[in-house]
Design an enzyme around this catalytic site. Structure first.
Site, PDB file in Angstrom:
ATOM      1  N   SER A 147       0.851  -1.199   0.000  1.00  0.00           N
ATOM      2  CA  SER A 147       0.000   0.000   0.000  1.00  0.00           C
ATOM      3  C   SER A 147       0.875   1.233   0.000  1.00  0.00           C
ATOM      4  O   SER A 147       1.983   1.227   0.569  1.00  0.00           O
ATOM      5  CB  SER A 147      -0.893   0.007   1.247  1.00  0.00           C
ATOM      6  N   TYR A 161      -2.318  -1.115  10.300  1.00  0.00           N
ATOM      7  CA  TYR A 161      -2.503  -1.573   8.917  1.00  0.00           C
ATOM      8  C   TYR A 161      -1.314  -1.117   8.061  1.00  0.00           C
ATOM      9  O   TYR A 161      -0.711  -1.913   7.331  1.00  0.00           O
ATOM     10  CB  TYR A 161      -3.823  -1.014   8.368  1.00  0.00           C
TER      11      TYR A 161
HETATM   12  N1  LIG Z   1      -8.442   0.040  -2.264  1.00  0.00           N
HETATM   13  C1  LIG Z   1      -7.346   0.702  -1.946  1.00  0.00           C
HETATM   14  O1  LIG Z   1      -7.297   1.937  -2.052  1.00  0.00           O
HETATM   15  C2  LIG Z   1      -6.116  -0.004  -1.486  1.00  0.00           C
HETATM   16  C3  LIG Z   1      -4.955   0.751  -1.315  1.00  0.00           C
HETATM   17  C4  LIG Z   1      -3.788   0.128  -0.912  1.00  0.00           C
HETATM   18  C5  LIG Z   1      -3.769  -1.226  -0.688  1.00  0.00           C
HETATM   19  N2  LIG Z   1      -4.924  -1.961  -0.830  1.00  0.00           N
HETATM   20  C6  LIG Z   1      -4.833  -3.398  -0.588  1.00  0.00           C
HETATM   21  O2  LIG Z   1      -5.272  -4.063  -1.757  1.00  0.00           O
HETATM   22  C7  LIG Z   1      -5.773  -5.353  -1.405  1.00  0.00           C
HETATM   23  C8  LIG Z   1      -7.139  -5.542  -2.021  1.00  0.00           C
HETATM   24  O3  LIG Z   1      -7.995  -4.541  -1.513  1.00  0.00           O
HETATM   25  P1  LIG Z   1      -9.306  -4.060  -2.284  1.00  0.00           P
HETATM   26  O4  LIG Z   1      -9.235  -2.582  -2.408  1.00  0.00           O
HETATM   27  O5  LIG Z   1      -9.535  -4.883  -3.499  1.00  0.00           O
HETATM   28  O6  LIG Z   1     -10.373  -4.335  -1.136  1.00  0.00           O
HETATM   29  P2  LIG Z   1     -11.697  -5.234  -1.091  1.00  0.00           P
HETATM   30  O7  LIG Z   1     -12.535  -4.957  -2.290  1.00  0.00           O
HETATM   31  O8  LIG Z   1     -12.230  -4.973   0.257  1.00  0.00           O
HETATM   32  O9  LIG Z   1     -11.146  -6.742  -1.208  1.00  0.00           O
HETATM   33  C9  LIG Z   1     -10.394  -7.300  -0.162  1.00  0.00           C
HETATM   34  C10 LIG Z   1     -10.265  -8.781  -0.382  1.00  0.00           C
HETATM   35  O10 LIG Z   1      -9.568  -9.346   0.763  1.00  0.00           O
HETATM   36  C11 LIG Z   1     -10.389 -10.356   1.337  1.00  0.00           C
HETATM   37  N3  LIG Z   1     -10.315 -10.450   2.782  1.00  0.00           N
HETATM   38  C12 LIG Z   1     -10.599  -9.499   3.700  1.00  0.00           C
HETATM   39  N4  LIG Z   1     -10.544 -10.008   4.945  1.00  0.00           N
HETATM   40  C13 LIG Z   1     -10.229 -11.337   4.797  1.00  0.00           C
HETATM   41  C14 LIG Z   1     -10.022 -12.396   5.704  1.00  0.00           C
HETATM   42  N5  LIG Z   1     -10.137 -12.254   7.028  1.00  0.00           N
HETATM   43  N6  LIG Z   1      -9.699 -13.617   5.197  1.00  0.00           N
HETATM   44  C15 LIG Z   1      -9.588 -13.807   3.875  1.00  0.00           C
HETATM   45  N7  LIG Z   1      -9.782 -12.828   2.969  1.00  0.00           N
HETATM   46  C16 LIG Z   1     -10.093 -11.611   3.429  1.00  0.00           C
HETATM   47  C17 LIG Z   1     -11.796  -9.942   0.978  1.00  0.00           C
HETATM   48  O11 LIG Z   1     -12.690 -11.040   1.151  1.00  0.00           O
HETATM   49  P3  LIG Z   1     -14.210 -10.790   1.720  1.00  0.00           P
HETATM   50  O12 LIG Z   1     -15.014 -10.530   0.509  1.00  0.00           O
HETATM   51  O13 LIG Z   1     -14.523 -12.046   2.438  1.00  0.00           O
HETATM   52  O14 LIG Z   1     -14.128  -9.585   2.640  1.00  0.00           O
HETATM   53  C18 LIG Z   1     -11.612  -9.479  -0.450  1.00  0.00           C
HETATM   54  O15 LIG Z   1     -11.568 -10.572  -1.319  1.00  0.00           O
HETATM   55  C19 LIG Z   1      -5.763  -5.412   0.131  1.00  0.00           C
HETATM   56  O16 LIG Z   1      -4.610  -6.076   0.555  1.00  0.00           O
HETATM   57  C20 LIG Z   1      -5.689  -3.938   0.523  1.00  0.00           C
HETATM   58  O17 LIG Z   1      -5.094  -3.780   1.789  1.00  0.00           O
HETATM   59  C21 LIG Z   1      -6.087  -1.381  -1.237  1.00  0.00           C
END
Ligand SMILES: NC(=O)c1ccc[n+]([C@@H]2O[C@H](COP(=O)([O-])OP(=O)(O)OC[C@H]3O[C@@H](n4cnc5c(N)ncnc54)[C@H](OP(=O)(O)O)[C@@H]3O)[C@@H](O)[C@H]2O)c1
Length: 256
Positions: A147, A161
């Site tokens: 991130s 985080y």
């Molecule tokens: N969006 C942003 O701006 C951003 C920025 C920097 C980094 N990130 C990182 O990018 C990655 C993907 O995020 P995203 O934006 O695509 O978010 P998202 O749409 O919330 O997707 C997160 C994914 O992680 C899974 N997850 C969450 N908690 C879990 C658990 N306890 N066990 C197994 N799986 C779990 C979720 O499954 P469920 O459907 O079961 O919740 C979902 O498939 C993450 O690592 C996040 O930290 C995101």
């Protein structure tokens, strides 16, 4: 877009791929001919897009849920992955979330433990468990989602985080050296502010608009902006001399 046969006969695991960035990464690997074990998140009954269900019928996608908040479920997931693939060309550790915004003085042990277990420990556990299959493939690649907050520290309430993402970024650099003799490359993708369910949960519309205005490219990112970076870093033909690096996808939000 990449060549439709770029990952033909390649076995890929993508975690956190039932929605958001991971879902788009899985879609693009499938579009490039890979067999993809899609970790669909925690729920068995999550509504999934047709392309995944069709790929599952064609035995090109294998859909497996698991809650990585539990070390036991993480290891069970790894064991299932090893029954699907005896060699693994690409591991994308992407599952993660912030859980909430927790001020430093009221952060509980439970909140701290949950954030670290999912974003940090499960990445180490899964990588360790799948390493024999990665070694068995020729020229494997690990791509970890970190991130922008790993570099900036994030915004108030996201300290643990952000630190957990910094852990994964540094862990990846160390692994890159350690696994180079096995021909395994290790890199990270570092998203900026990406429009997924993530920020719907943790950021107000006002905060997101303020962020948008501060971004040189004047827009928030999308999962489609991020996914090609994963495929690039996973493909030996495109990035065979790249390891131990982090690719920042943030519209210029952080330039340093
Ligand atoms: N969006 C942003 O701006 C951003 C920025 C920097 C980094 N990130 C990182 O990018 C990655 C993907 O995020 P995203 O934006 O695509 O978010 P998202 O749409 O919330 O997707 C997160 C994914 O992680 C899974 N997850 C969450 N908690 C879990 C658990 N306890 N066990 C197994 N799986 C779990 C979720 O499954 P469920 O459907 O079961 O919740 C979902 O498939 C993450 O690592 C996040 O930290 C995101």
């Amino acid at each position: 877009m990449f060549h439709p046969r770029l990952f033909e006969n390649r076995n890929v695991v993508v975690t956190g791929a039932g929605r958001g960035i991971g879902l788009e990464v899985a879609r693009q690997f499938l579009d490039c001919g890979a067999r993809v074990l899609v970790h669909v998140g925690r729920a068995k009954d999550r509504a999934l897009p047709d392309f995944l269900l069709t790929a599952e019928e064609d035995r090109r996608a294998f859909l497996i849920p698991a809650d990585f908040s539990s070390g036991r479920e993480t290891l069970e997931f790894a064991a299932k992955a090893l029954t699907v693939f005896d060699s693994l060309h690409v591991l994308v550790n992407n599952a993660g979330t912030m859980f909430g915004r927790f001020p430093a003085d009221t952060l509980t042990d439970e909140q701290y433990g949950s954030i670290v277990q999912l974003n940090q420990t499960s990445v180490v556990e899964l990588t360790r468990a799948l390493l024999p299959a990665l070694r068995a493939a020729q020229g494997a690649a690990i791509v970890n989602t970190v991130s922008i907050s790993a570099l900036t520290g994030g915004s108030p309430g996201s300290a643990i985080y952000s630190a957990s993402k910094a852990f994964v970024a540094t862990y990846s650099k160390a692994l890159a050296r350690e696994l180079a003799p096995d021909g395994i490359r290790v890199n990270c993708v570092s998203p900026g502010t990406i429009e997924t369910d993530f920020h719907q949960r943790y950021s107000s519309p006002e905060k997101l608009e303020q962020t948008r205005k501060s971004i040189p490219l004047q827009r928030l990112g999308t999962a489609e902006d991020c996914a090609p970076a994963y495929l690039f870093l996973a493909a030996p033909s495109l990035s065979g001399y790249v390891t131990g690096q982090t690719l920042e996808i943030n519209g210029g939000q952080l330039i340093c």
